[in-house]
Scaffold this motif. Structure first.
Motif, PDB file in Angstrom:
ATOM      1  N   SER A   1       0.805  -1.220   0.000  1.00  0.00           N
ATOM      2  CA  SER A   1       0.000   0.000   0.000  1.00  0.00           C
ATOM      3  C   SER A   1       0.841   1.274   0.000  1.00  0.00           C
ATOM      4  CB  SER A   1      -0.966   0.003   1.183  1.00  0.00           C
ATOM      5  OG  SER A   1      -0.252  -0.099   2.390  1.00  0.00           O
ATOM      6  N   THR A   2       2.150   1.139   0.253  1.00  0.00           N
ATOM      7  CA  THR A   2       3.028   2.315   0.210  1.00  0.00           C
ATOM      8  C   THR A   2       4.306   1.967  -0.549  1.00  0.00           C
ATOM      9  OG1 THR A   2       4.277   1.814   2.219  1.00  0.00           O
ATOM     10  CG2 THR A   2       2.213   3.074   2.489  1.00  0.00           C
ATOM     11  N   TYR A   3       4.968   3.021  -0.999  1.00  0.00           N
ATOM     12  CA  TYR A   3       6.227   2.805  -1.707  1.00  0.00           C
ATOM     13  C   TYR A   3       7.280   2.234  -0.753  1.00  0.00           C
ATOM     14  CZ  TYR A   3      10.182   3.349  -4.733  1.00  0.00           C
ATOM     15  OH  TYR A   3      11.293   3.087  -5.484  1.00  0.00           O
ATOM     16  N   ALA A   4       7.298   2.682   0.481  1.00  0.00           N
ATOM     17  CA  ALA A   4       8.247   2.156   1.465  1.00  0.00           C
ATOM     18  C   ALA A   4       8.054   0.647   1.647  1.00  0.00           C
ATOM     19  CB  ALA A   4       8.090   2.880   2.797  1.00  0.00           C
ATOM     20  N   GLU A   5       6.801   0.183   1.644  1.00  0.00           N
ATOM     21  CA  GLU A   5       6.532  -1.255   1.739  1.00  0.00           C
ATOM     22  C   GLU A   5       7.051  -1.985   0.507  1.00  0.00           C
ATOM     23  OE1 GLU A   5       2.410  -2.123   2.479  1.00  0.00           O
ATOM     24  OE2 GLU A   5       2.340  -0.770   4.179  1.00  0.00           O
ATOM     25  N   GLU A   6       6.892  -1.372  -0.667  1.00  0.00           N
ATOM     26  CA  GLU A   6       7.407  -1.964  -1.909  1.00  0.00           C
ATOM     27  C   GLU A   6       8.921  -2.155  -1.824  1.00  0.00           C
ATOM     28  OE1 GLU A   6       5.868  -2.984  -4.711  1.00  0.00           O
ATOM     29  OE2 GLU A   6       3.888  -2.043  -4.639  1.00  0.00           O
ATOM     30  N   VAL A   7       9.612  -1.127  -1.364  1.00  0.00           N
ATOM     31  CA  VAL A   7      11.071  -1.183  -1.254  1.00  0.00           C
ATOM     32  C   VAL A   7      11.479  -2.231  -0.221  1.00  0.00           C
ATOM     33  CG1 VAL A   7      13.137   0.110  -0.586  1.00  0.00           C
ATOM     34  CG2 VAL A   7      11.407   1.182  -2.044  1.00  0.00           C
ATOM     35  N   ALA A   8      10.814  -2.249   0.917  1.00  0.00           N
ATOM     36  CA  ALA A   8      11.127  -3.230   1.961  1.00  0.00           C
ATOM     37  C   ALA A   8      10.911  -4.648   1.448  1.00  0.00           C
ATOM     38  CB  ALA A   8      10.280  -2.966   3.207  1.00  0.00           C
ATOM     39  N   TYR A   9       9.825  -4.870   0.699  1.00  0.00           N
ATOM     40  CA  TYR A   9       9.562  -6.195   0.145  1.00  0.00           C
ATOM     41  C   TYR A   9      10.652  -6.602  -0.844  1.00  0.00           C
ATOM     42  CZ  TYR A   9       7.552  -9.982  -2.522  1.00  0.00           C
ATOM     43  OH  TYR A   9       7.382 -11.181  -3.164  1.00  0.00           O
ATOM     44  N   LEU A  10      11.051  -5.685  -1.712  1.00  0.00           N
ATOM     45  CA  LEU A  10      12.110  -5.972  -2.673  1.00  0.00           C
ATOM     46  C   LEU A  10      13.395  -6.379  -1.967  1.00  0.00           C
ATOM     47  CD1 LEU A  10      13.399  -5.923  -5.525  1.00  0.00           C
ATOM     48  CD2 LEU A  10      13.818  -3.478  -5.153  1.00  0.00           C
ATOM     49  N   LYS A  11      13.789  -5.613  -0.961  1.00  0.00           N
ATOM     50  CA  LYS A  11      15.023  -5.910  -0.242  1.00  0.00           C
ATOM     51  C   LYS A  11      14.931  -7.234   0.512  1.00  0.00           C
ATOM     52  CE  LYS A  11      16.257  -2.401   2.200  1.00  0.00           C
ATOM     53  NZ  LYS A  11      16.442  -1.138   2.911  1.00  0.00           N
ATOM     54  N   GLU A  12      13.776  -7.494   1.118  1.00  0.00           N
ATOM     55  CA  GLU A  12      13.597  -8.762   1.841  1.00  0.00           C
ATOM     56  C   GLU A  12      13.657  -9.949   0.883  1.00  0.00           C
ATOM     57  OE1 GLU A  12      10.288 -11.107   4.584  1.00  0.00           O
ATOM     58  OE2 GLU A  12       9.788  -9.154   3.744  1.00  0.00           O
ATOM     59  N   PHE A  13      12.951  -9.847  -0.233  1.00  0.00           N
ATOM     60  CA  PHE A  13      12.957 -10.927  -1.218  1.00  0.00           C
ATOM     61  C   PHE A  13      14.373 -11.172  -1.724  1.00  0.00           C
ATOM     62  CE2 PHE A  13      12.966 -12.551  -5.502  1.00  0.00           C
ATOM     63  CZ  PHE A  13      12.084 -13.612  -5.437  1.00  0.00           C
ATOM     64  N   TYR A  14      15.054 -10.107  -2.082  1.00  0.00           N
ATOM     65  CA  TYR A  14      16.413 -10.220  -2.603  1.00  0.00           C
ATOM     66  C   TYR A  14      17.346 -10.870  -1.575  1.00  0.00           C
ATOM     67  CZ  TYR A  14      21.003  -9.064  -4.283  1.00  0.00           C
ATOM     68  OH  TYR A  14      22.309  -9.160  -4.699  1.00  0.00           O
ATOM     69  N   THR A  15      17.300 -10.392  -0.338  1.00  0.00           N
ATOM     70  CA  THR A  15      18.184 -10.906   0.710  1.00  0.00           C
ATOM     71  C   THR A  15      17.935 -12.392   0.964  1.00  0.00           C
ATOM     72  OG1 THR A  15      18.284  -8.716   1.713  1.00  0.00           O
ATOM     73  CG2 THR A  15      18.891 -10.570   3.116  1.00  0.00           C
ATOM     74  N   LYS A  16      16.667 -12.777   1.012  1.00  0.00           N
ATOM     75  CA  LYS A  16      16.344 -14.197   1.219  1.00  0.00           C
ATOM     76  C   LYS A  16      16.799 -15.048   0.035  1.00  0.00           C
ATOM     77  CE  LYS A  16      12.405 -13.737   4.329  1.00  0.00           C
ATOM     78  NZ  LYS A  16      10.954 -13.906   4.491  1.00  0.00           N
ATOM     79  N   ARG A  17      16.659 -14.514  -1.164  1.00  0.00           N
ATOM     80  CA  ARG A  17      17.057 -15.272  -2.358  1.00  0.00           C
ATOM     81  C   ARG A  17      18.570 -15.473  -2.400  1.00  0.00           C
ATOM     82  NH1 ARG A  17      14.745 -18.869  -5.810  1.00  0.00           N
ATOM     83  NH2 ARG A  17      15.782 -18.756  -7.807  1.00  0.00           N
ATOM     84  N   VAL A  18      19.331 -14.444  -2.076  1.00  0.00           N
ATOM     85  CA  VAL A  18      20.788 -14.576  -2.056  1.00  0.00           C
ATOM     86  C   VAL A  18      21.205 -15.578  -0.985  1.00  0.00           C
ATOM     87  CG1 VAL A  18      22.956 -13.368  -1.552  1.00  0.00           C
ATOM     88  CG2 VAL A  18      21.297 -12.352  -3.105  1.00  0.00           C
ATOM     89  N   ALA A  19      20.575 -15.531   0.180  1.00  0.00           N
ATOM     90  CA  ALA A  19      20.887 -16.492   1.248  1.00  0.00           C
ATOM     91  C   ALA A  19      20.566 -17.911   0.798  1.00  0.00           C
ATOM     92  CB  ALA A  19      20.116 -16.143   2.519  1.00  0.00           C
ATOM     93  N   TRP A  20      19.429 -18.092   0.124  1.00  0.00           N
ATOM     94  CA  TRP A  20      19.056 -19.419  -0.371  1.00  0.00           C
ATOM     95  C   TRP A  20      20.064 -19.906  -1.408  1.00  0.00           C
ATOM     96  CZ3 TRP A  20      17.708 -21.184  -5.261  1.00  0.00           C
ATOM     97  CH2 TRP A  20      17.197 -22.478  -5.308  1.00  0.00           C
ATOM     98  N   LEU A  21      20.417 -19.035  -2.349  1.00  0.00           N
ATOM     99  CA  LEU A  21      21.407 -19.411  -3.364  1.00  0.00           C
ATOM    100  C   LEU A  21      22.736 -19.777  -2.719  1.00  0.00           C
ATOM    101  CD1 LEU A  21      20.732 -16.798  -6.169  1.00  0.00           C
ATOM    102  CD2 LEU A  21      20.679 -19.286  -6.442  1.00  0.00           C
ATOM    103  N   ASP A  22      23.150 -19.009  -1.734  1.00  0.00           N
ATOM    104  CA  ASP A  22      24.404 -19.286  -1.042  1.00  0.00           C
ATOM    105  C   ASP A  22      24.384 -20.679  -0.427  1.00  0.00           C
ATOM    106  OD1 ASP A  22      27.003 -18.375  -0.198  1.00  0.00           O
ATOM    107  OD2 ASP A  22      26.187 -18.173   1.816  1.00  0.00           O
ATOM    108  N   THR A  23      23.308 -20.992   0.262  1.00  0.00           N
ATOM    109  CA  THR A  23      23.181 -22.310   0.881  1.00  0.00           C
ATOM    110  C   THR A  23      23.175 -23.423  -0.165  1.00  0.00           C
ATOM    111  OG1 THR A  23      21.953 -21.397   2.747  1.00  0.00           O
ATOM    112  CG2 THR A  23      21.683 -23.750   2.329  1.00  0.00           C
ATOM    113  N   GLU A  24      22.363 -23.253  -1.195  1.00  0.00           N
ATOM    114  CA  GLU A  24      22.226 -24.312  -2.192  1.00  0.00           C
ATOM    115  C   GLU A  24      23.496 -24.509  -3.011  1.00  0.00           C
ATOM    116  OE1 GLU A  24      19.523 -26.391  -2.425  1.00  0.00           O
ATOM    117  OE2 GLU A  24      18.959 -25.309  -0.604  1.00  0.00           O
ATOM    118  N   LEU A  25      24.156 -23.438  -3.402  1.00  0.00           N
ATOM    119  CA  LEU A  25      25.368 -23.572  -4.208  1.00  0.00           C
ATOM    120  C   LEU A  25      26.505 -24.176  -3.413  1.00  0.00           C
ATOM    121  CD1 LEU A  25      25.303 -20.233  -6.219  1.00  0.00           C
ATOM    122  CD2 LEU A  25      24.819 -22.539  -7.081  1.00  0.00           C
TER     123      LEU A  25
END
Length: 100
Positions: free
Chosen positions: A73-97
């Motif tokens: 509902s806000t741009y700040a939420e959009e940015v927070a979601y992007l950063k959270e998704f990205y951070t979790k994805r990098v952590a997952w890739l790190d573990t899997e690789l």
């Protein structure tokens, strides 16, 4: 038809030389990838006027826009979601690789 397992791609991961090269490249690149959330923060600050104008013109905050997964509902939420998704994805890739 062809099965997904007929591809040459999965065979790469059976080659220890390939896996080691992949892990080494990941280890080399990961410090830069870890800096992306900070870069996002800097870009948000730098481009705030553009975002404001965009959302004044296009009333899409809080509205589903295909193919977005999450509606914020806000741009700040959009940015927070992007950063959270990205951070979790990098952590997952790190573990899997690293466990290949």
């Amino acid at each position: 038809g062809r099965k997904k397992t007929d591809s040459w791609y999965p065979r790469l991961f059976m080659d220890p030389v390939f896996v080691k090269a992949l892990q080494d490249k990941w280890t080399e690149c990961k410090p830069e990838l870890d800096q992306v959330p900070e870069m996002i923060d800097r870009l948000v600050e730098l481009n705030q006027a553009s975002y404001d104008h965009n959302f004044q013109t296009w009333k899409i905050l809080g509205t589903y826009v295909w193919p977005n997964y999450k509606v914020c509902s806000t741009y700040a939420e959009e940015v927070a979601y992007l950063k959270e998704f990205y951070t979790k994805r990098v952590a997952w890739l790190d573990t899997e690789l690293m466990k290949l």
